[in-house]
Design a protein around this motif. Structure first.
Motif, PDB file in Angstrom:
ATOM      1  N   MET A   1       0.855  -1.165  -0.172  1.00 58.36           N
ATOM      2  CA  MET A   1      -0.154  -0.109  -0.030  1.00 58.36           C
ATOM      3  C   MET A   1       0.818   1.419  -0.098  1.00 58.36           C
ATOM      4  SD  MET A   1      -3.033   1.632   0.051  1.00 58.36           S
ATOM      5  CE  MET A   1      -4.153   0.285   0.303  1.00 58.36           C
ATOM      6  N   LEU A   2       1.899   1.292   0.890  1.00 56.28           N
ATOM      7  CA  LEU A   2       2.736   2.275   0.842  1.00 56.28           C
ATOM      8  C   LEU A   2       3.492   2.544  -0.545  1.00 56.28           C
ATOM      9  CD1 LEU A   2       4.515   2.269   4.291  1.00 56.28           C
ATOM     10  CD2 LEU A   2       2.925   3.577   3.777  1.00 56.28           C
ATOM     11  N   GLY A   3       4.015   1.358  -1.193  1.00 59.49           N
ATOM     12  CA  GLY A   3       4.450   1.456  -2.655  1.00 59.49           C
ATOM     13  C   GLY A   3       3.354   2.214  -3.621  1.00 59.49           C
ATOM     14  N   HIS A   4       2.299   1.720  -3.201  1.00 64.29           N
ATOM     15  CA  HIS A   4       1.104   2.109  -4.417  1.00 64.29           C
ATOM     16  C   HIS A   4       1.046   3.629  -4.080  1.00 64.29           C
ATOM     17  CE1 HIS A   4      -2.339   2.448  -6.602  1.00 64.29           C
ATOM     18  NE2 HIS A   4      -3.102   2.910  -5.852  1.00 64.29           N
TER      19      HIS A   4
ATOM     20  N   ARG B   1       3.325   5.649  -2.774  1.00 63.12           N
ATOM     21  CA  ARG B   1       4.517   6.558  -3.468  1.00 63.12           C
ATOM     22  C   ARG B   1       4.314   6.615  -4.712  1.00 63.12           C
ATOM     23  NH1 ARG B   1       8.617   5.633  -5.994  1.00 63.12           N
ATOM     24  NH2 ARG B   1       8.281   3.186  -6.108  1.00 63.12           N
ATOM     25  N   SER B   2       4.227   5.720  -5.713  1.00 55.69           N
ATOM     26  CA  SER B   2       4.072   5.753  -7.068  1.00 55.69           C
ATOM     27  C   SER B   2       3.015   6.813  -7.507  1.00 55.69           C
ATOM     28  CB  SER B   2       4.112   4.380  -7.653  1.00 55.69           C
ATOM     29  OG  SER B   2       2.851   3.735  -7.411  1.00 55.69           O
ATOM     30  N   GLY B   3       1.784   6.666  -6.755  1.00 54.30           N
ATOM     31  CA  GLY B   3       0.626   7.578  -7.450  1.00 54.30           C
ATOM     32  C   GLY B   3       0.975   8.984  -7.044  1.00 54.30           C
ATOM     33  N   THR B   4       1.649   9.220  -5.821  1.00 57.13           N
ATOM     34  CA  THR B   4       2.036  10.577  -5.506  1.00 57.13           C
ATOM     35  C   THR B   4       3.158  11.050  -6.500  1.00 57.13           C
ATOM     36  OG1 THR B   4       1.670  10.167  -3.050  1.00 57.13           O
ATOM     37  CG2 THR B   4       2.848  12.166  -3.876  1.00 57.13           C
ATOM     38  N   LEU B   5       4.136  10.403  -6.766  1.00 51.88           N
ATOM     39  CA  LEU B   5       5.065  10.562  -7.833  1.00 51.88           C
ATOM     40  C   LEU B   5       4.510  11.370  -8.918  1.00 51.88           C
ATOM     41  CD1 LEU B   5       8.080  11.041  -8.417  1.00 51.88           C
ATOM     42  CD2 LEU B   5       8.221   8.543  -8.921  1.00 51.88           C
TER      43      LEU B   5
ATOM     44  N   THR C   1       3.698  20.241  -1.597  1.00 48.14           N
ATOM     45  CA  THR C   1       2.486  19.647  -1.715  1.00 48.14           C
ATOM     46  C   THR C   1       2.199  18.363  -1.957  1.00 48.14           C
ATOM     47  OG1 THR C   1       1.658  21.849  -3.128  1.00 48.14           O
ATOM     48  CG2 THR C   1       0.224  19.860  -3.336  1.00 48.14           C
ATOM     49  N   TYR C   2       3.061  17.728  -2.766  1.00 44.86           N
ATOM     50  CA  TYR C   2       2.926  16.225  -2.739  1.00 44.86           C
ATOM     51  C   TYR C   2       3.781  15.379  -1.727  1.00 44.86           C
ATOM     52  CZ  TYR C   2       0.255  17.444  -6.966  1.00 44.86           C
ATOM     53  OH  TYR C   2      -0.872  17.718  -7.691  1.00 44.86           O
ATOM     54  N   MET C   3       4.452  15.997  -0.981  1.00 46.19           N
ATOM     55  CA  MET C   3       5.104  15.342   0.014  1.00 46.19           C
ATOM     56  C   MET C   3       4.039  15.268   1.278  1.00 46.19           C
ATOM     57  SD  MET C   3       8.154  13.974  -0.589  1.00 46.19           S
ATOM     58  CE  MET C   3       8.560  13.342   1.009  1.00 46.19           C
ATOM     59  N   ALA C   4       3.161  16.372   1.138  1.00 50.95           N
ATOM     60  CA  ALA C   4       2.349  16.477   2.180  1.00 50.95           C
ATOM     61  C   ALA C   4       1.168  15.639   1.904  1.00 50.95           C
ATOM     62  CB  ALA C   4       1.816  17.937   2.267  1.00 50.95           C
ATOM     63  N   LEU C   5       0.803  15.408   0.510  1.00 54.48           N
ATOM     64  CA  LEU C   5      -0.257  14.546   0.108  1.00 54.48           C
ATOM     65  C   LEU C   5       0.300  12.957   0.548  1.00 54.48           C
ATOM     66  CD1 LEU C   5      -2.904  14.049  -1.304  1.00 54.48           C
ATOM     67  CD2 LEU C   5      -1.646  13.785  -3.512  1.00 54.48           C
TER      68      LEU C   5
ATOM     69  N   VAL D   1      10.098   4.654   2.956  1.00 52.79           N
ATOM     70  CA  VAL D   1       9.228   4.968   1.673  1.00 52.79           C
ATOM     71  C   VAL D   1       9.142   6.444   1.353  1.00 52.79           C
ATOM     72  CG1 VAL D   1       7.162   4.566   0.578  1.00 52.79           C
ATOM     73  CG2 VAL D   1       8.155   2.918   2.277  1.00 52.79           C
ATOM     74  N   ARG D   2       8.988   7.156   2.246  1.00 53.58           N
ATOM     75  CA  ARG D   2       8.938   8.715   2.224  1.00 53.58           C
ATOM     76  C   ARG D   2      10.320   9.211   1.718  1.00 53.58           C
ATOM     77  NH1 ARG D   2       9.425  13.829   4.150  1.00 53.58           N
ATOM     78  NH2 ARG D   2       7.379  15.018   4.316  1.00 53.58           N
ATOM     79  N   ASP D   3      11.356   8.805   2.264  1.00 56.11           N
ATOM     80  CA  ASP D   3      12.635   9.136   1.573  1.00 56.11           C
ATOM     81  C   ASP D   3      13.104   8.678   0.288  1.00 56.11           C
ATOM     82  OD1 ASP D   3      13.329   9.910   4.240  1.00 56.11           O
ATOM     83  OD2 ASP D   3      14.680   8.370   4.713  1.00 56.11           O
TER      84      ASP D   3
END
Length: 243
Positions: A35-38, A40-44, A71-75, A95-97
Motif C-alpha cells: 500500500m505504501l508503495g502504491h 508513493r508511485s501514485g504521488t510521484l 504539496t505532494y510530500m504533504a499528500l 518509503v518517504r525518503d
C-alpha cells in the motif's frame, strides 16, 4: 478469540493472544508495504503532472519545483496516515525518503533538459544574428570590416547575454554557475565570428587569384582587354598584384 478463550488461565490467554496478534500483523505487513508503495508511485505521478503543468503555465522553475514538492510530500504523508495500523508503529520513513529522492531526481532531470533548451535557444539566436552579417562583411572586406564586426559582435552578445541571464534567474542557481553559463554563451558568440573568419581565410588565396585574373584580363573600364602587343605587361601585372 476472547470468547473462546474465556475459561483459560489468564496468563495463557494473554500469551496466546499476543502470539495471534503477531501472526496477524506478519500477514498484514506485506499488504501494508504494498500500500505504501502504491501511495508513493501514485504521488510521484501526480507530482510530475503538476510540476510539468506549472512549468508549461509559465511559473518559474525553482518556484514550481518548491511548491510542487511541498504539496505532494504533504499528500504522501496524508495517505500514509490513512494507511497506518493503530496497533503497531511501522516505520514509513524509508518509503518517504524514496519518494523524496525520486522527486529530486525528476526535478534534476527536468532542470538539466530545460537549461539545455534555454541555452540552445540563445545560441540559435546568436548564430542567426551573427553568421549571415559577418559573412557579408567579410565578403566585402575593407578597412572598416573588423571594426564593424566587433561592433556587431558586442551588440548581439550583450542582447543575448541579457536575455539569457533573465531566463536563468528562474532556476535559482548560484552566481558562479550562472557566470560560467553566461561566459560560455559569450565564448559561443566569439566562436561564430572566428569560424567565419577562418572560412574566409581559407578562401583568400582563391579570391586573390580571381582578383588578379580579373584586373589582368580587363582594362580600367572593366572591359575585356584587347592585346595589341603594345601593352606594358609589367605595369599591368604590378597593378593587378597590388590590388
Amino acid at each position: 478469540y476472547e470468547t473462546e478463550a474465556t475459561f483459560f488461565d489468564e496468563g495463557v490467554r494473554t500469551a496466546k493472544q499476543k502470539q495471534l496478534e503477531e501472526k496477524l500483523l506478519q500477514l498484514v505487513q506485506p499488504a501494508f508495504q504494498a500500500m505504501l508503495g502504491h501511495i508513493r508511485s501514485g504521488t510521484l505521478d501526480k507530482f510530475k503532472e503538476a510540476f510539468d503543468k506549472a512549468l508549461n503555465g509559465g511559473e518559474a522553475f525553482s518556484s514550481a519545483a518548491s511548491s510542487s514538492t511541498q504539496t505532494y510530500m504533504a499528500l504522501f504523508d496524508e495517505g500514509c496516515a490513512d494507511a497506518v495500523i493503530k496497533q503497531v508503529e511501522w516505520d514509513t520513513s524509508k518509503v518517504r525518503d524514496k519518494l523524496r529522492r525520486d522527486i529530486d531526481a525528476h526535478i534534476t532531470s527536468v532542470r538539466t533538459a530545460k537549461l539545455s533548451e534555454v541555452t540552445k535557444t540563445y545560441e540559435g539566436k546568436l548564430n542567426e544574428a551573427l553568421s549571415g552579417p559577418v559573412e557579408a562583411l567579410l565578403d566585402e572586406a575593407n578597412s572598416g570590416t573588423w571594426p564593424a564586426i566587433r561592433k556587431l559582435l558586442q551588440r548581439e552578445t550583450e542582447l543575448a547575454v541579457s536575455g539569457f541571464s533573465s531566463a536563468l534567474s528562474g532556476f535559482d542557481m548560484d552566481e558562479e554557475t550562472k557566470e560560467k553559463m553566461l561566459t560560455s554563451l559569450m565564448d559561443f558568440a566569439r566562436g561564430i565570428v572566428e569560424a567565419k573568419a577562418r572560412e574566409e581565410a581559407g578562401r583568400v588565396l582563391i579570391r586573390m587569384k580571381d582578383r588578379f585574373a580579373t584586373l589582368f584580363s580587363r582594362d580600367p573600364d572593366s572591359m575585356p582587354r584587347v592585346w595589341t602587343g603594345k601593352e606594358d605587361i609589367r605595369a599591368i601585372t604590378k597593378t593587378a598584384r597590388s590590388a
